[in-house]
Write an enzyme that holds these catalytic residues in place. Sequence first.
Site, PDB file in Angstrom:
ATOM      1  N   GLU A 121       0.880  -1.161   0.000  1.00  0.00           N
ATOM      2  CA  GLU A 121       0.000   0.000   0.000  1.00  0.00           C
ATOM      3  C   GLU A 121       0.919   1.212   0.000  1.00  0.00           C
ATOM      4  O   GLU A 121       1.372   1.663   1.036  1.00  0.00           O
ATOM      5  CB  GLU A 121      -0.925   0.000   1.222  1.00  0.00           C
ATOM      6  CG  GLU A 121      -1.974   1.101   1.130  1.00  0.00           C
ATOM      7  CD  GLU A 121      -2.906   1.144   2.328  1.00  0.00           C
ATOM      8  OE1 GLU A 121      -2.592   0.540   3.368  1.00  0.00           O
ATOM      9  OE2 GLU A 121      -3.962   1.795   2.215  1.00  0.00           O
ATOM     10  N   ASP A 266      -8.209  -3.999   6.803  1.00  0.00           N
ATOM     11  CA  ASP A 266      -7.202  -2.940   6.951  1.00  0.00           C
ATOM     12  C   ASP A 266      -6.755  -2.909   8.418  1.00  0.00           C
ATOM     13  O   ASP A 266      -6.433  -1.839   8.956  1.00  0.00           O
ATOM     14  CB  ASP A 266      -7.758  -1.580   6.496  1.00  0.00           C
ATOM     15  CG  ASP A 266      -6.663  -0.544   6.263  1.00  0.00           C
ATOM     16  OD1 ASP A 266      -5.478  -0.914   6.163  1.00  0.00           O
ATOM     17  OD2 ASP A 266      -6.992   0.659   6.197  1.00  0.00           O
TER      18      ASP A 266
HETATM   19 ZN   LIG Z   1      -4.897   3.035   3.510  1.00  0.00          ZN
HETATM   20 ZN   LIG Z   2      -4.093  -0.109   4.762  1.00  0.00          ZN
END
Ligand SMILES: [Zn+2]
Ligand SMILES: [Zn+2]
Length: 371
Positions: A121, A266
């Site tokens: 990411e 996440d």
């Molecule tokens: Zn993010």
């Molecule tokens: Zn993330």
Amino acid sequence: MKIRGSVVTPAGIVTDGVVEIDDDKISGVREATAADDDAGVRTGAWIVPGFVDIHVHGGGGATFTTGDADAARATAAFHLRHGTTTLLASLVSSPFELMATAVKAFAPLVSEGVLAGLHFEGPYLSAARCGAQNPAHLRPPSLDELTTLLDAAGGAVRMVTLAPELPGALDAIRLLVGRGVVAAIGHTDASYEETQAGIAAGATVGTHLFSGMPSPHHRHPGPVFALLGAPAITCELIVDGIHLHDGTVAFAAGVAGPGRTALVTDAMAAAGMPEGRYELGGQSVDVKDGAARLTRDGSLAGSTLTMAAALRHTVHAGVSLVDAARMASTTPAHAIGLERTIAPNAKADLVQLDEHLRVQAVYRNGRLVTP
Ligand SMILES: [Zn+2]
Ligand SMILES: [Zn+2]
């Protein structure tokens, strides 16, 4: 082995069904009969496919973000106990050296089947939309850097999130897709048109839709509408009751459909841990009331979710269990080129849930994992 419960299949629910497991594969799915009434059959309220988390940084006090193999094993084991049978190890924006270290440390875990791959990411993200990404590590896309990492990874890198408006980003997307890596659009300040250019270049995932991108305006629809409206894009949603309003979840799942919306956690290290101070990619994070926020400015810094909790929140938001289970498994699996569903000959990765959708038992490769 056989297990019993109401089975969530792509065709609907088999009420009081049985899933038969032969070695690491599902050999049959059928309605239960009197012959199944024996104490040796593990029974739960629901049987759903094992969860697939394509965006997760940590959990159970451990993290992927340091590139440490033992910590990666601990993180994967934590999420496995909560029903995630397949996951990508997500890093946050990092110096090249740390990315190279992570590739070297995690590639063997990918070969071993502990991880389905790495997800970078960043670091090619928008400074204006960095959220909890460390701004010190952001930089424009580098084809040389990417090529070096992909060469070293031998296929272990599965996904890279980048901002399509950055100089060189479209070439980077084409490079990734040409090498069989999923290009994801996220942490972006792109316009609708710039987002569409990224999709045309080959991007197929929208990273945590709505977060890390401008909110849609009817005259400036931006990345959210471009991603939701693109048939090629799988949209990630962080459904923790904090990142997105229930109405937003129901709207996104309704517009894109369960075949194009993927639940992701996440999650950072604090998932499943007491509240307090943690860190994410070298930045201090405070966890309070289930929300993880950067100490310096209060930005949301990932979540404390497990996939099972994300599934519960999604059903609470009004999505059917059949659709939510697809969003937690089949759709994210598809986004990274895998098949996960409950059907004969499919991999025996399964989760048994109680009537409140809490994890009772997890099966991976046909073997019971202690919940
Ligand atoms: Zn993010
Ligand atoms: Zn993330």
